[in-house]
Design a protein around this motif. Sequence first.
Motif, PDB file in Angstrom:
ATOM      1  N   VAL A   1       0.839  -1.201   0.000  1.00  0.00           N
ATOM      2  CA  VAL A   1       0.000   0.000   0.000  1.00  0.00           C
ATOM      3  C   VAL A   1       0.870   1.244   0.000  1.00  0.00           C
ATOM      4  O   VAL A   1       0.643   2.185  -0.774  1.00  0.00           O
ATOM      5  N   ARG A   2       1.888   1.235   0.848  1.00  0.00           N
ATOM      6  CA  ARG A   2       2.805   2.369   0.915  1.00  0.00           C
ATOM      7  C   ARG A   2       3.473   2.601  -0.448  1.00  0.00           C
ATOM      8  O   ARG A   2       3.575   3.732  -0.912  1.00  0.00           O
ATOM      9  N   GLY A   3       3.903   1.504  -1.071  1.00  0.00           N
ATOM     10  CA  GLY A   3       4.550   1.628  -2.372  1.00  0.00           C
ATOM     11  C   GLY A   3       3.627   2.193  -3.428  1.00  0.00           C
ATOM     12  O   GLY A   3       4.031   3.030  -4.244  1.00  0.00           O
TER      13      GLY A   3
ATOM     14  N   LYS B   1       5.285  16.595   1.687  1.00  0.00           N
ATOM     15  CA  LYS B   1       4.298  15.726   2.318  1.00  0.00           C
ATOM     16  C   LYS B   1       2.927  15.928   1.689  1.00  0.00           C
ATOM     17  O   LYS B   1       2.095  15.005   1.677  1.00  0.00           O
ATOM     18  N   GLU B   2       2.687  17.129   1.130  1.00  0.00           N
ATOM     19  CA  GLU B   2       1.409  17.391   0.462  1.00  0.00           C
ATOM     20  C   GLU B   2       1.226  16.487  -0.751  1.00  0.00           C
ATOM     21  O   GLU B   2       0.117  16.025  -1.031  1.00  0.00           O
ATOM     22  N   ALA B   3       2.311  16.220  -1.470  1.00  0.00           N
ATOM     23  CA  ALA B   3       2.225  15.310  -2.615  1.00  0.00           C
ATOM     24  C   ALA B   3       1.850  13.908  -2.155  1.00  0.00           C
ATOM     25  O   ALA B   3       1.047  13.217  -2.802  1.00  0.00           O
TER      26      ALA B   3
ATOM     27  N   SER C   1      -2.420   9.732  -1.364  1.00  0.00           N
ATOM     28  CA  SER C   1      -3.199   8.856  -0.476  1.00  0.00           C
ATOM     29  C   SER C   1      -4.689   9.084  -0.668  1.00  0.00           C
ATOM     30  O   SER C   1      -5.481   8.130  -0.787  1.00  0.00           O
ATOM     31  N   THR C   2      -5.078  10.346  -0.735  1.00  0.00           N
ATOM     32  CA  THR C   2      -6.491  10.687  -0.925  1.00  0.00           C
ATOM     33  C   THR C   2      -7.010  10.189  -2.263  1.00  0.00           C
ATOM     34  O   THR C   2      -8.120   9.638  -2.358  1.00  0.00           O
ATOM     35  N   ASP C   3      -6.205  10.365  -3.313  1.00  0.00           N
ATOM     36  CA  ASP C   3      -6.604   9.906  -4.649  1.00  0.00           C
ATOM     37  C   ASP C   3      -6.879   8.409  -4.666  1.00  0.00           C
ATOM     38  O   ASP C   3      -7.758   7.935  -5.404  1.00  0.00           O
ATOM     39  N   LEU C   4      -6.115   7.652  -3.870  1.00  0.00           N
ATOM     40  CA  LEU C   4      -6.249   6.191  -3.843  1.00  0.00           C
ATOM     41  C   LEU C   4      -7.180   5.709  -2.726  1.00  0.00           C
ATOM     42  O   LEU C   4      -7.221   4.528  -2.406  1.00  0.00           O
ATOM     43  N   ASN C   5      -7.922   6.671  -2.143  1.00  0.00           N
ATOM     44  CA  ASN C   5      -8.937   6.367  -1.120  1.00  0.00           C
ATOM     45  C   ASN C   5      -8.338   5.811   0.169  1.00  0.00           C
ATOM     46  O   ASN C   5      -8.949   4.962   0.832  1.00  0.00           O
TER      47      ASN C   5
ATOM     48  N   PRO D   1      -5.095  10.402   4.503  1.00  0.00           N
ATOM     49  CA  PRO D   1      -3.933  11.205   4.120  1.00  0.00           C
ATOM     50  C   PRO D   1      -2.664  10.858   4.884  1.00  0.00           C
ATOM     51  O   PRO D   1      -1.558  11.074   4.381  1.00  0.00           O
ATOM     52  N   THR D   2      -2.827  10.315   6.084  1.00  0.00           N
ATOM     53  CA  THR D   2      -1.657  10.004   6.926  1.00  0.00           C
ATOM     54  C   THR D   2      -1.236   8.534   6.818  1.00  0.00           C
ATOM     55  O   THR D   2      -0.499   8.046   7.678  1.00  0.00           O
TER      56      THR D   2
END
Length: 237
Positions: A38-40, A57-59, A64-68, A71-72
């Motif tokens: 998932v991290r990858g 970190k915003e990128a 993360s948000t794009d992939l549902n 964010p953290t």
Amino acid sequence: MNSAMRRCGHQALGIRRALYTTNQTITKTFQPTDEQKVRGSILNHALTKVNQLGWTKEAIEQASTDLNYPPTTVLAYNGMPLIKHFMFDALNKTSIDQLHEFDTPIDRIRCLCRVRLRQTQPYIRHWHDAFLQMMEPKYELAAASWFFTLATRMWEMSGDQSLQIDWDRKRAVLADVYVATELYMCEDTSADFGDTWKYLDEAIEHMEDNARGMNRAPDLRLCDVGNEPASGGHSSE
């Protein structure tokens, strides 16, 4: 060398010193866990955000948000998790099937440097910012080990058969040449980075000349970021 490149040269000194003091290599082989997968996937997607949001970190959070995912999901205080991911991914992609077609190890080294620089090319306008993050005191030794490992991989793939004392020195010098070329590339505005490829060719030739001189004068200094080979056509400020 223009003033922007002088700044790059001075900013690189911390990592370049570390290149000559670290002997770490990163050769871990493991099967990723689900969490690591998932991290990858998040970090791979975050690379598509670099040209918009930088090495930040915003990128990572946007990916993360794009992939549902929350964010953290990838804990980040800056862009270093993304930079590290890119460095390892690019290392794994630094290879070429036709290396046997090159006559000498140094020709193979030149080709491998080009392959690796092409990995950075899509992000080159933001790569200086990544370099500044890697230069922070708490990261510079790790970053130096990444470049050192890259040089190790290149020499191994080139088929070089140096003795141990030469092997250690040559890895450090090649890492130094690579870092210098990457910094040059950050400022290059020539078509298809033509000036960068000329710079790389001259830097490797300079490295060869100095290596031959080392056999006669062991204290001869090797290629230095602040003393680039002559190259015409590079843009100035």
